[in-house]
Structures are given as C-alpha cells and as structure tokens.
Scaffold this active site. Structure first.
Site, PDB file in Angstrom:
ATOM      1  N   ASP A  48       0.848  -1.199   0.000  1.00 54.65           N
ATOM      2  CA  ASP A  48       0.000   0.000   0.000  1.00 54.65           C
ATOM      3  C   ASP A  48       0.880   1.245   0.000  1.00 54.65           C
ATOM      4  OD1 ASP A  48      -3.230   0.469   1.176  1.00 54.65           O
ATOM      5  OD2 ASP A  48      -1.861   2.154   0.974  1.00 54.65           O
ATOM      6  N   THR A  52     -16.018  -2.383  -9.401  1.00 53.44           N
ATOM      7  CA  THR A  52     -17.214  -1.737  -8.870  1.00 53.44           C
ATOM      8  C   THR A  52     -18.404  -1.871  -9.813  1.00 53.44           C
ATOM      9  OG1 THR A  52     -18.123   0.451  -8.370  1.00 53.44           O
ATOM     10  CG2 THR A  52     -16.298   0.412  -9.883  1.00 53.44           C
ATOM     11  N   ASP A  53     -19.601  -1.745  -9.257  1.00 54.71           N
ATOM     12  CA  ASP A  53     -20.800  -1.760 -10.108  1.00 54.71           C
ATOM     13  C   ASP A  53     -20.927  -0.480 -10.933  1.00 54.71           C
ATOM     14  OD1 ASP A  53     -21.475   0.016  -8.065  1.00 54.71           O
ATOM     15  OD2 ASP A  53     -23.348  -0.976  -7.507  1.00 54.71           O
ATOM     16  N   GLU A  54     -20.146   0.551 -10.569  1.00 53.82           N
ATOM     17  CA  GLU A  54     -20.289   1.840 -11.272  1.00 53.82           C
ATOM     18  C   GLU A  54     -19.876   1.752 -12.737  1.00 53.82           C
ATOM     19  OE1 GLU A  54     -19.127   5.380  -9.280  1.00 53.82           O
ATOM     20  OE2 GLU A  54     -19.719   4.634  -7.320  1.00 53.82           O
ATOM     21  N   TYR A 110     -13.933   8.410 -12.232  1.00 59.37           N
ATOM     22  CA  TYR A 110     -13.633   7.226 -11.401  1.00 59.37           C
ATOM     23  C   TYR A 110     -14.110   5.954 -12.094  1.00 59.37           C
ATOM     24  CZ  TYR A 110     -14.553   3.612  -7.903  1.00 59.37           C
ATOM     25  OH  TYR A 110     -14.618   2.406  -7.240  1.00 59.37           O
ATOM     26  N   SER A 140     -12.189   5.028 -15.143  1.00 63.22           N
ATOM     27  CA  SER A 140     -10.859   4.451 -14.870  1.00 63.22           C
ATOM     28  C   SER A 140     -10.990   3.001 -14.405  1.00 63.22           C
ATOM     29  CB  SER A 140     -10.099   5.302 -13.854  1.00 63.22           C
ATOM     30  OG  SER A 140     -10.695   5.216 -12.573  1.00 63.22           O
ATOM     31  N   LYS A 141     -12.035   2.705 -13.612  1.00 65.93           N
ATOM     32  CA  LYS A 141     -12.224   1.314 -13.157  1.00 65.93           C
ATOM     33  C   LYS A 141     -12.627   0.442 -14.353  1.00 65.93           C
ATOM     34  CE  LYS A 141     -12.061  -0.205  -9.501  1.00 65.93           C
ATOM     35  NZ  LYS A 141     -10.924  -0.750  -8.692  1.00 65.93           N
ATOM     36  N   ASP A 151     -26.126  19.295  -7.010  1.00 69.42           N
ATOM     37  CA  ASP A 151     -25.926  17.874  -7.297  1.00 69.42           C
ATOM     38  C   ASP A 151     -24.493  17.597  -7.766  1.00 69.42           C
ATOM     39  OD1 ASP A 151     -26.648  15.258  -7.457  1.00 69.42           O
ATOM     40  OD2 ASP A 151     -28.202  15.529  -8.986  1.00 69.42           O
ATOM     41  N   ARG A 152     -24.066  16.361  -7.595  1.00 70.40           N
ATOM     42  CA  ARG A 152     -22.792  15.892  -8.145  1.00 70.40           C
ATOM     43  C   ARG A 152     -22.916  15.883  -9.678  1.00 70.40           C
ATOM     44  NH1 ARG A 152     -21.115   9.948  -6.160  1.00 70.40           N
ATOM     45  NH2 ARG A 152     -19.938  11.024  -4.534  1.00 70.40           N
TER      46      ARG A 152
HETATM   47  P1  NAD Z   1     -10.014   3.241  -0.168  1.00 66.77           P
HETATM   48  O1  NAD Z   1      -9.910   4.543  -0.890  1.00 66.77           O
HETATM   49  O2  NAD Z   1     -10.546   3.212   1.210  1.00 66.77           O
HETATM   50  O3  NAD Z   1      -8.583   2.543  -0.111  1.00 66.77           O
HETATM   51  C1  NAD Z   1      -7.706   2.517  -1.196  1.00 66.77           C
HETATM   52  C2  NAD Z   1      -6.349   2.027  -0.704  1.00 66.77           C
HETATM   53  O4  NAD Z   1      -5.469   1.969  -1.861  1.00 66.77           O
HETATM   54  C3  NAD Z   1      -5.681   2.964   0.302  1.00 66.77           C
HETATM   55  O5  NAD Z   1      -5.129   2.213   1.362  1.00 66.77           O
HETATM   56  C4  NAD Z   1      -4.579   3.649  -0.505  1.00 66.77           C
HETATM   57  O6  NAD Z   1      -3.456   4.034   0.282  1.00 66.77           O
HETATM   58  C5  NAD Z   1      -4.214   2.559  -1.509  1.00 66.77           C
HETATM   59  N1  NAD Z   1      -3.607   3.094  -2.726  1.00 66.77           N
HETATM   60  C6  NAD Z   1      -4.063   4.129  -3.490  1.00 66.77           C
HETATM   61  N2  NAD Z   1      -3.211   4.355  -4.516  1.00 66.77           N
HETATM   62  C7  NAD Z   1      -2.211   3.432  -4.414  1.00 66.77           C
HETATM   63  C8  NAD Z   1      -1.052   3.129  -5.175  1.00 66.77           C
HETATM   64  N3  NAD Z   1      -0.730   3.866  -6.260  1.00 66.77           N
HETATM   65  N4  NAD Z   1      -0.275   2.100  -4.806  1.00 66.77           N
HETATM   66  C9  NAD Z   1      -0.584   1.372  -3.700  1.00 66.77           C
HETATM   67  N5  NAD Z   1      -1.645   1.613  -2.928  1.00 66.77           N
HETATM   68  C10 NAD Z   1      -2.452   2.633  -3.275  1.00 66.77           C
HETATM   69  O7  NAD Z   1     -10.827   2.296  -1.149  1.00 66.77           O
HETATM   70  P2  NAD Z   1     -11.979   1.217  -0.806  1.00 66.77           P
HETATM   71  O8  NAD Z   1     -13.263   1.909  -0.681  1.00 66.77           O
HETATM   72  O9  NAD Z   1     -11.492   0.319   0.252  1.00 66.77           O
HETATM   73  O10 NAD Z   1     -12.006   0.419  -2.196  1.00 66.77           O
HETATM   74  C11 NAD Z   1     -11.084  -0.643  -2.439  1.00 66.77           C
HETATM   75  C12 NAD Z   1     -11.336  -1.191  -3.832  1.00 66.77           C
HETATM   76  O11 NAD Z   1     -12.661  -1.669  -3.932  1.00 66.77           O
HETATM   77  C13 NAD Z   1     -11.172  -0.157  -4.950  1.00 66.77           C
HETATM   78  O12 NAD Z   1     -10.572  -0.790  -6.039  1.00 66.77           O
HETATM   79  C14 NAD Z   1     -12.599   0.254  -5.267  1.00 66.77           C
HETATM   80  O13 NAD Z   1     -12.714   0.649  -6.612  1.00 66.77           O
HETATM   81  C15 NAD Z   1     -13.347  -1.050  -5.015  1.00 66.77           C
HETATM   82  N6  NAD Z   1     -14.748  -0.912  -4.608  1.00 66.77           N
HETATM   83  C16 NAD Z   1     -15.098  -0.098  -3.558  1.00 66.77           C
HETATM   84  C17 NAD Z   1     -16.425  -0.049  -3.144  1.00 66.77           C
HETATM   85  C18 NAD Z   1     -16.864   0.817  -1.992  1.00 66.77           C
HETATM   86  O14 NAD Z   1     -18.065   0.943  -1.747  1.00 66.77           O
HETATM   87  N7  NAD Z   1     -15.976   1.402  -1.227  1.00 66.77           N
HETATM   88  C19 NAD Z   1     -17.400  -0.806  -3.815  1.00 66.77           C
HETATM   89  C20 NAD Z   1     -17.006  -1.612  -4.893  1.00 66.77           C
HETATM   90  C21 NAD Z   1     -15.671  -1.671  -5.257  1.00 66.77           C
HETATM   91  O1  DAU Z   2     -21.091   1.535  -6.068  1.00 73.15           O
HETATM   92  C1  DAU Z   2     -19.806   1.262  -5.626  1.00 73.15           C
HETATM   93  C2  DAU Z   2     -19.084   2.559  -5.342  1.00 73.15           C
HETATM   94  O2  DAU Z   2     -19.655   3.105  -4.160  1.00 73.15           O
HETATM   95  C3  DAU Z   2     -17.576   2.395  -5.175  1.00 73.15           C
HETATM   96  O3  DAU Z   2     -17.029   1.931  -6.378  1.00 73.15           O
HETATM   97  C4  DAU Z   2     -16.926   3.722  -4.782  1.00 73.15           C
HETATM   98  O4  DAU Z   2     -15.542   3.530  -4.540  1.00 73.15           O
HETATM   99  C5  DAU Z   2     -17.601   4.224  -3.521  1.00 73.15           C
HETATM  100  O5  DAU Z   2     -17.070   5.490  -3.180  1.00 73.15           O
HETATM  101  C6  DAU Z   2     -19.114   4.322  -3.712  1.00 73.15           C
HETATM  102  O6  DAU Z   2     -19.447   5.386  -4.651  1.00 73.15           O
HETATM  103  P1  DAU Z   2     -20.657   6.410  -4.398  1.00 73.15           P
HETATM  104  O7  DAU Z   2     -20.371   7.640  -5.157  1.00 73.15           O
HETATM  105  O8  DAU Z   2     -21.963   5.745  -4.595  1.00 73.15           O
HETATM  106  O9  DAU Z   2     -20.463   6.644  -2.797  1.00 73.15           O
HETATM  107  P2  DAU Z   2     -20.535   7.956  -1.887  1.00 73.15           P
HETATM  108  O10 DAU Z   2     -20.481   7.512  -0.472  1.00 73.15           O
HETATM  109  O11 DAU Z   2     -19.587   9.016  -2.341  1.00 73.15           O
HETATM  110  O12 DAU Z   2     -22.017   8.503  -2.193  1.00 73.15           O
HETATM  111  C7  DAU Z   2     -23.165   7.697  -1.953  1.00 73.15           C
HETATM  112  C8  DAU Z   2     -24.370   8.483  -2.448  1.00 73.15           C
HETATM  113  O13 DAU Z   2     -24.561   9.631  -1.588  1.00 73.15           O
HETATM  114  C9  DAU Z   2     -24.220   9.061  -3.848  1.00 73.15           C
HETATM  115  O14 DAU Z   2     -25.475   9.034  -4.516  1.00 73.15           O
HETATM  116  C10 DAU Z   2     -23.781  10.505  -3.622  1.00 73.15           C
HETATM  117  C11 DAU Z   2     -24.472  10.860  -2.317  1.00 73.15           C
HETATM  118  N1  DAU Z   2     -23.745  11.833  -1.461  1.00 73.15           N
HETATM  119  C12 DAU Z   2     -22.451  11.574  -1.153  1.00 73.15           C
HETATM  120  C13 DAU Z   2     -21.734  12.428  -0.346  1.00 73.15           C
HETATM  121  C14 DAU Z   2     -20.283  12.166  -0.021  1.00 73.15           C
HETATM  122  C15 DAU Z   2     -24.396  12.937  -0.940  1.00 73.15           C
HETATM  123  O15 DAU Z   2     -25.612  13.156  -1.225  1.00 73.15           O
HETATM  124  N2  DAU Z   2     -23.699  13.795  -0.158  1.00 73.15           N
HETATM  125  C16 DAU Z   2     -22.381  13.597   0.164  1.00 73.15           C
HETATM  126  O16 DAU Z   2     -21.782  14.447   0.884  1.00 73.15           O
END
Ligand code: NAD
Ligand code: DAU
Length: 366
Positions: free
Chosen positions: A37, A137-139, A172, A175-176, A302-303
């Site tokens: 990491d 991710t599902d995105e 994002y 890129s995924k 909105d985003r």
């Molecule tokens: P996170 O942002 O919490 O953690 C990412 C980790 O990757 C961190 O520890 C960071 O230091 C490390 N990292 C970033 N760039 C790096 C690099 N260049 N080299 C080595 N390490 C590096 O992310 P998360 O929410 O735990 O997500 C983990 C994975 O799961 C991601 O690939 C994300 O796309 C995927 N994912 C996340 C969610 C979600 O809801 N969080 C859902 C579906 C898939």
């Molecule tokens: O679906 C999987 C994805 O879920 C992962 O791949 C991403 O890494 C993870 O970040 C997450 O993406 P979202 O954009 O869905 O998550 P986030 O928590 O940023 O936002 C959830 C929803 O809430 C989204 O519709 C945006 C909204 N939101 C988010 C934030 C941070 C708000 O309305 N206000 C906020 O301040």
C-alpha cells in the site's frame, strides 16, 4: 517458516482492503499475507492494529505504478496470488482530479498485471496455481432508471448483470472500467489466470469519512450540515463490508478463472431515506430526543454526472458459489453507527489537518 501460499493484497490499508487483510491473516495462518500500500490519504495502518504483529502478515509501503518495485516484491515473497484493491476510490475527487485516477487505477493495474505476467512466467510452474483477482465496482455499468414503485422492486426491476454493457459516467468509473478491460485482455491475450468482481456500495467500520455514511455520522455528532446532493433521490445498493470480504475470500479460493462475478446487497436505499435513518440512529444512540438533528439535512448542488440508481444482480455468485449477505441492513447500520461513535479517536485522527481543509473547500464549492 514455509507458507502454503503467498498472497499480495494491494490497498490493504484502505477501507475494504483492511477487512480483507484482517480476514485472510486470521483465517489462514498458513498463508503469508503481504499488504502492499502506498498509504495515500485513504490508507491508514491504524486499521490493521489487530494483525500487525501476526507472524504471517507483513506490510510493504509501495506504489502499484512502480513496476520495478512490484516485480521485486513479487519475487522476494514468491507471490502466487494477487488480490488487487488499491485504487483512488472517491467519485467527487475524480471529478476534481481525473489524472490521478487514470494513473493509479489504469496504469497501476496495468503495471501489476505485467509484473505478475513476467514474474510468474519465469517460475518453473508458469501460471499454474497462480491467481490474479481484480476488485472492481458496479459503477462501470453506468446508471439504472428509476421506475414506478412496486412492493417487490420499489425502485425498478432492472438490475446490473455480469453481461450488462459497460457505460461509465464519472472519471472514477471510467478508470475502473478501463482497468477491468485490461485485466480481461491479459487473460485473453497472455492466458494470465484472472478473475474480476464488481461490487455495490460498501459500508461499515474503517471507511474514510469522505463517503456518505461515515461523513454524515461524523457531521451529525458535531452538529454540522449534512450535504445531500440534488434532491436525495439517487438509489444505492448497500452491502456490509465484512460480507464483501467474505465474498472475496470465497471467490479467491473457488471462483472460476476468467469469470466475472457481481457482488451486491440486494438492499436498495434512496439517499434521503438512508440519511433520515442515520439521523434517527445517531440521535438515539447519543441519547438525543428524536428529531434533534433533522434540521442538519441540507440539499446542495448535485454531483456532476450523478448516477441515478445502482442495483446488483448477485444471483450468479449465490447460485455457483453459495454466497449471500449475512447481515440485515438495519443491524449493519446500527453496528456501524455504534462503531464510529465509539471510535472518535480514529475519526478525529483523519478528519483534522489536511483533510479538514479539503472538506471545507469541497463543501464551500457546492
Ligand atoms: P479506499 O480509498 O478506502 O482505499 C484505497 C487504498 O489503496 C488505500 O489504502 C490507498 O493508500 C491505496 N492506494 C491508493 N493508490 C495506491 C497506489 N498507487 N499504490 C498502492 N496503494 C495505493 O478504497 P476502498 O473503498 O477500500 O475500495 C477498495 C477497492 O474496492 C477499490 O478498487 C474500489 O474501486 C473497489 N470498490 C469499492 C467499493 C466501496 O463501496 N468502497 C465498492 C465496490 C468496489
Ligand atoms: O457503487 C460502488 C461505489 O460506491 C464504489 O465503487 C466507490 O468507490 C464508492 O465510493 C461508492 O461510490 P458512491 O459515489 O456511490 O459513494 P458515496 O459515499 O460518495 O455517495 C453515496 C451516495 O450519496 C451518492 O449518490 C452521492 C451521495 N452523497 C455523497 C456524499 C459524499 C451525498 O448526497 N452527499 C455527500 O456528501
């Protein structure tokens, strides 16, 4: 000590990665788990205190974009499995800084693939017994429509399937999506033993408080506004992070090579309903009268490109490998809110300093 397997987990200091590392280190004492990491703002070794002394765990600070370093670590530890989670993961940051997302998520994944291909090719067994598992991710599938309400499918019948056409909208998700294509290309072109999974929104302990659930718990506690994007009508499919970690463990061991599996909670929530549930739960657990924090809910701009609805069809994983989520959402949310309220120090350590500046600026621009 001779280990049965040597598994490189990238991004193991992040949210989901730390749950996967903890699970693998404790469940498989005969495996060596190498957490690789870079420790970006999202990586935090405090997430792994429980396992940091374990004899089968080691941490390497490194960048997945650094080819020489990745090859050297793979050789040094005789890595035979990769579980790749390292990424830039926050949609809002990708809108501000897309290049960082292309670098880490696309070039970083390509670097890992090529390092694995070359290192494994050079071993006596070649690719036999090796496995490169990419977490996505599902995105990547884009957004679903909101349809008329029905009791069984309140937001619509359509679900993302493994065969749904890719249609990413944010830097994002683009890129995924690109990284997923590279993983499949490495299987089809070079025969690299790969697996891809696409999961829905995770929630639970150790999530960085820029994401909706931990951010809002933190803000309710500190009586700060809760910035709901748009009208709060977007729908997400929430899964408890430990259920995702269990799925990753199962698929790493039993998933079929070259396959894709969707992972999801079968648990759709409109943002505004989820926010109301959070407000109610936090107030109750803090001993505040019901309604105390309702006024914090603030609708903001909105985003850009905000996907309306995500919903996963995880039936393939259920049918073929027998996985299903173990927690009901209400229980998962209760557990999660309690965890954040009881781990104020953890939250404070990352919400002060640099991050605070970033958040104030992000919020002021809405
Ligand atoms: P996170 O942002 O919490 O953690 C990412 C980790 O990757 C961190 O520890 C960071 O230091 C490390 N990292 C970033 N760039 C790096 C690099 N260049 N080299 C080595 N390490 C590096 O992310 P998360 O929410 O735990 O997500 C983990 C994975 O799961 C991601 O690939 C994300 O796309 C995927 N994912 C996340 C969610 C979600 O809801 N969080 C859902 C579906 C898939
Ligand atoms: O679906 C999987 C994805 O879920 C992962 O791949 C991403 O890494 C993870 O970040 C997450 O993406 P979202 O954009 O869905 O998550 P986030 O928590 O940023 O936002 C959830 C929803 O809430 C989204 O519709 C945006 C909204 N939101 C988010 C934030 C941070 C708000 O309305 N206000 C906020 O301040």
């Amino acid at each position: 000590m001779n280990f049965k397997r040597n598994i490189l987990i990238t991004g193991g200091a992040g949210f989901i990665g730390s749950h996967v590392v903890r699970r693998m280190v404790t469940r498989y004492p005969d495996y060596r788990i190498i957490n690789f990491d870079k420790l970006t703002y999202a990586g935090n070794l405090a997430n792994l205190q429980e396992v940091e002394e374990a004899p089968n765990y080691c941490f390497v600070k490194g960048d997945i974009c650094d080819f020489e370093q990745v090859v050297s670590v793979m050789q040094q530890y005789a890595v035979d499995g990769v579980i790749h989670l390292a990424a830039e993961s926050h949609v809002d940051r990708s809108i501000k800084d897309p290049f960082t997302f292309a670098r880490t998520n696309v070039l970083g994944t390509l670097t890992l693939l090529e390092a694995a291909r070359r290192t494994w090719k050079a071993t006596a067994e070649g690719f036999a017994g090796k496995r490169f598992y990419h977490i996505s991710t599902d995105e990547v599938y884009g957004a679903l429509e909101l349809q008329a309400e029905r009791a069984e499918a309140p937001y619509g019948e359509a679900l993302f399937e493994e065969t749904t056409r890719y249609n990413p909208h944010s830097p994002y998700s683009a890129s995924k999506a690109s990284s997923d294509h590279f993983v499949r290309a490495y299987h089809d072109t070079y025969g690299l033993p790969t697996i891809v999974t696409n999961c829905s929104n995770n929630y639970g302990p150790y999530q960085f408080p820029e994401k909706l659930i931990p951010l809002f718990i933190h803000n309710i506690r500190h009586r700060k506004p809760l910035p709901v994007y748009g009208r709060g009508e977007n729908v997400r499919d929430w899964l408890y992070v430990e259920d995702h970690a269990a799925a990753i463990d199962l698929i790493f061991h039993q998933g079929k090579l070259a396959e894709t599996y969707n992972i999801g909670g079968c648990n759709e929530w409109r943002n505004i309903d989820l926010v109301r549930l959070l407000v109610k739960t936090v107030d109750r657990l803090l001993g505040n009268p019901e309604g105390t924090s309702d006024h914090l809910i603030t609708f903001v701009t909105d985003r850009a490109g905000h996907d309306l609805r995500y919903a996963i069809d995880a039936s393939k994983l259920q049918r073929e490998l027998g996985w299903q989520p173990s927690l009901q959402f209400e229980e998962g949310i209760e557990r999660t809110v309690r965890w954040y309220l009881e781990h104020e120090e953890w939250l404070e350590s990352i919400t002060s300093g640099e991050y605070e500046k970033y958040y104030e600026e992000m919020y002021a621009n809405r």
